[in-house]
Design an enzyme around this catalytic site. Structure first.
Site, PDB file in Angstrom:
ATOM      1  N   HIS A   1       0.905  -1.197  -0.035  1.00  0.00           N
ATOM      2  CA  HIS A   1      -0.029   0.218   0.046  1.00  0.00           C
ATOM      3  C   HIS A   1       0.940   1.293  -0.028  1.00  0.00           C
ATOM      4  O   HIS A   1       1.892   1.084   0.586  1.00  0.00           O
ATOM      5  CB  HIS A   1      -0.797   0.006   1.271  1.00  0.00           C
ATOM      6  CG  HIS A   1      -1.812   0.876   1.252  1.00  0.00           C
ATOM      7  ND1 HIS A   1      -1.677   2.453   1.813  1.00  0.00           N
ATOM      8  CD2 HIS A   1      -3.296   0.744   1.228  1.00  0.00           C
ATOM      9  CE1 HIS A   1      -2.816   3.136   1.409  1.00  0.00           C
ATOM     10  NE2 HIS A   1      -3.954   2.236   1.336  1.00  0.00           N
TER      11      HIS A   1
ATOM     12  N   ASP B   1       2.809  -4.586   7.875  1.00  0.00           N
ATOM     13  CA  ASP B   1       1.556  -3.816   7.855  1.00  0.00           C
ATOM     14  C   ASP B   1       0.571  -4.686   7.905  1.00  0.00           C
ATOM     15  O   ASP B   1       0.286  -5.455   7.183  1.00  0.00           O
ATOM     16  CB  ASP B   1       1.583  -2.958   6.502  1.00  0.00           C
ATOM     17  CG  ASP B   1       0.413  -2.580   6.093  1.00  0.00           C
ATOM     18  OD1 ASP B   1      -0.567  -2.589   6.861  1.00  0.00           O
ATOM     19  OD2 ASP B   1       0.199  -1.859   5.063  1.00  0.00           O
TER      20      ASP B   1
ATOM     21  N   GLN C   1      -4.655  -5.435   6.784  1.00  0.00           N
ATOM     22  CA  GLN C   1      -5.643  -6.079   6.261  1.00  0.00           C
ATOM     23  C   GLN C   1      -5.498  -7.706   6.869  1.00  0.00           C
ATOM     24  O   GLN C   1      -6.132  -8.430   6.251  1.00  0.00           O
ATOM     25  CB  GLN C   1      -5.606  -6.396   4.672  1.00  0.00           C
ATOM     26  CG  GLN C   1      -5.703  -4.790   4.061  1.00  0.00           C
ATOM     27  CD  GLN C   1      -7.064  -4.435   3.889  1.00  0.00           C
ATOM     28  OE1 GLN C   1      -8.085  -5.201   4.200  1.00  0.00           O
ATOM     29  NE2 GLN C   1      -7.295  -3.135   3.514  1.00  0.00           N
TER      30      GLN C   1
ATOM     31  N   LYS D   1     -10.998  -0.623  10.088  1.00  0.00           N
ATOM     32  CA  LYS D   1     -11.334  -1.694   9.318  1.00  0.00           C
ATOM     33  C   LYS D   1     -11.675  -2.985  10.106  1.00  0.00           C
ATOM     34  O   LYS D   1     -11.710  -4.125   9.698  1.00  0.00           O
ATOM     35  CB  LYS D   1      -9.830  -2.260   8.459  1.00  0.00           C
ATOM     36  CG  LYS D   1      -9.487  -1.043   7.484  1.00  0.00           C
ATOM     37  CD  LYS D   1      -8.189  -1.457   6.762  1.00  0.00           C
ATOM     38  CE  LYS D   1      -7.563  -0.581   6.233  1.00  0.00           C
ATOM     39  NZ  LYS D   1      -8.359   0.370   5.007  1.00  0.00           N
TER      40      LYS D   1
ATOM     41  N   CYS E   1      -4.630   2.349  -3.954  1.00  0.00           N
ATOM     42  CA  CYS E   1      -3.369   2.989  -3.392  1.00  0.00           C
ATOM     43  C   CYS E   1      -2.322   1.681  -3.428  1.00  0.00           C
ATOM     44  O   CYS E   1      -1.409   1.705  -2.509  1.00  0.00           O
ATOM     45  CB  CYS E   1      -3.616   3.198  -1.760  1.00  0.00           C
ATOM     46  SG  CYS E   1      -4.745   4.437  -1.554  1.00  0.00           S
TER      47      CYS E   1
HETATM   48  N1  PLP Z   1      -1.893  -0.638   4.546  1.00  0.00           N
HETATM   49  C1  PLP Z   1      -2.942  -1.276   3.878  1.00  0.00           C
HETATM   50  C2  PLP Z   1      -2.590  -2.571   3.402  1.00  0.00           C
HETATM   51  C3  PLP Z   1      -4.423  -0.766   3.829  1.00  0.00           C
HETATM   52  O1  PLP Z   1      -5.185  -1.593   3.367  1.00  0.00           O
HETATM   53  C4  PLP Z   1      -4.552   0.135   4.192  1.00  0.00           C
HETATM   54  C5  PLP Z   1      -5.958   0.835   3.805  1.00  0.00           C
HETATM   55  O2  PLP Z   1      -6.438   0.625   3.025  1.00  0.00           O
HETATM   56  C6  PLP Z   1      -3.512   1.173   4.626  1.00  0.00           C
HETATM   57  C7  PLP Z   1      -2.228   0.467   4.822  1.00  0.00           C
HETATM   58  C8  PLP Z   1      -3.616   2.798   5.225  1.00  0.00           C
HETATM   59  O3  PLP Z   1      -4.504   2.503   6.249  1.00  0.00           O
HETATM   60  P1  PLP Z   1      -5.170   3.974   7.085  1.00  0.00           P
HETATM   61  O4  PLP Z   1      -5.752   4.532   5.850  1.00  0.00           O
HETATM   62  O5  PLP Z   1      -6.182   3.292   7.786  1.00  0.00           O
HETATM   63  O6  PLP Z   1      -3.908   4.476   7.619  1.00  0.00           O
END
Ligand code: PLP
Length: 405
Positions: free
Chosen positions: A122, A199, A202, A225, A363
């Protein structure tokens, strides 16, 4: 045995009608929905408990502090973390990764050091590393994707060397659903003495995560989420590393003593929590964790695996459709394209039938570049979805195809 119908009924928003159709909410990867008990917790907090925390000696401040800190204990238990000091509250995954990249990176990276990321990250796990690499002179290396949406671990093995200082990879891909073999990835990084950030944005909504078993130095995720509120998230960190890292932001609550001749900082976790936090969101997230715990993360994983199988059976009946992310080890995320129909057009027609999907690059522009596509249509499922949601998606896809024919 769970009563999944009853569980679904606990989510008021799922009763919404869209364009005369029952809403089929399949955008859980972007943000999940809240059950009634979590929604009402916000009101009861404001009705009976709200005050600023960590400072007041009065009843309300002490009550709010206790309730807010209870969420820290729930998070630590949820992750099987060793101690509460390792649980830093942030505003979400993005904030957590920025904290590590800036604070850890500014102290531990220097010219010529290497950071390994993957092609499926992401943007939140790319851009903060690019920013700190630019400041420190570190270089970024990238683990490429295989055609099925898994990481090429042979190339990863070749990228690792004594200059590798950080490996930052996603646990579960938000675009492809791939569940990465993070234990193996971590073990390989440790062999060359590198630190690892996972990270988990998900992963935590869909499976049990045991951080003592995993051994990552940092783990990040977002409350919104996980049936929780926006603007709240978690950074888990290795305690000795967190202690060695400088504060990320300065202000109230993160200090021990302030004077113009010098300031000393608070202990963990408060050293990284400057200013008044989103207290209500923290309290509400505690309720969301209680809700998920009550169902059980293993039950949730099984339910979603069943829904994915059900969906894939339906997808088999479709033509002129390309799937992205076909690993056997994946969560209930289905990314696809319908020949040359633009994803945005497909998403707009699906919405006419009440089907909420995500369209675009999610993203993860490097994934789009890898497959040479502008974006995908992504259906991302949660335990509260049902067969009717998936049937509505399949029918909506057929309608989309016949419209463009
Ligand atoms: N990393 C992953 C794999 C994501 O799916 C997301 C959000 O969709 C993020 C990071 C960023 O999360 P946030 O926008 O809640 O900071």
């Amino acid at each position: 045995m769970q009563d999944w119908n009853n569980i679904r009924n606990q989510f008021p928003v799922l009763k919404t009608q869209v364009n005369g159709y029952a809403l089929s909410y399949l955008d859980n990867g972007a943000s999940s929905q809240m059950p009634e008990s979590v929604i009402t917790r916000l009101a009861s907090y404001h009705q009976h408990e709200h005050a600023n925390i960590h400072r007041g000696v009065h009843y309300l401040s002490q009550t709010a502090t206790t309730t807010y800190e209870e969420t820290r204990r729930l998070v630590a238990d949820f992750l099987n973390a060793e101690s509460l000091e390792q649980i830093i509250f942030t505003t979400g995954t993005t904030d957590s990764i920025n904290l590590v990249a800036e604070s850890w990176g500014s102290s531990f990276l220097s010219d010529g050091d290497e950071i390994i990321l993957s092609e499926m990250e992401h943007h939140a796990n790319i851009v903060p590393w690019q920013m700190i690499a630019q400041k420190t002179g570190a270089n970024i290396k990238v683990i490429p994707l295989l055609d099925n949406g898994e990481l090429d671990l042979d190339i990863y093995a070749n990228l690792l060397n004594e200059r590798t200082k950080m490996v930052a990879v996603v646990h579960v891909s938000n675009t492809l659903g791939t569940v990465n073999p993070v234990s193996e990835i971590i073990a390989m990084a440790k062999n060359v003495g590198a630190r690892v950030l996972i990270d988990g944005a998900q992963a935590t909504p869909h499976m049990a995560v045991n951080l003592q078993e995993l051994g990552a130095d940092f783990y990040t995720f977002s409350a919104h989420k996980m049936c929780g509120p926006t603007g709240f998230g978690v950074l888990y960190g290795n305690k000795s590393l967190l202690e060695a890292m400088p504060p990320y932001r300065g202000g109230g609550d993160m200090i021990d003593k302030v004077s113009f001749s010098g300031t000393t900082y608070n202990d963990l976790p408060h050293k990284f929590e400057a200013g008044t936090p989103p207290i209500a969101s923290g309290v509400v997230f505690g309720e969301a964790l209680r809700y998920l715990n009550k169902i059980g993360m293993d039950e949730i994983a099984q339910r979603e695996s069943y829904l994915l199988k059900y969906a894939m059976k339906g997808f088999k009946s479709l033509q002129r459709l390309q799937l992205f992310g076909t690993s056997n080890n994946k969560t209930a995320v289905i990314s696809f394209l319908l020949d040359d129909i633009h994803p945005t057009d497909a998403g707009t027609i699906l919405d006419k039938y009440g089907v909420a999907v995500r369209t675009g690059h999610h993203c993860t522009q490097p994934i789009m570049e890898r497959f040479g596509i502008p974006g995908t249509i992504r259906a991302s499922l949660s335990f509260y979805n049902n067969e009717a949601d998936i049937d509505a998606l399949i029918n909506g896809i057929k309608e989309t195809q016949s419209f463009f024919n």
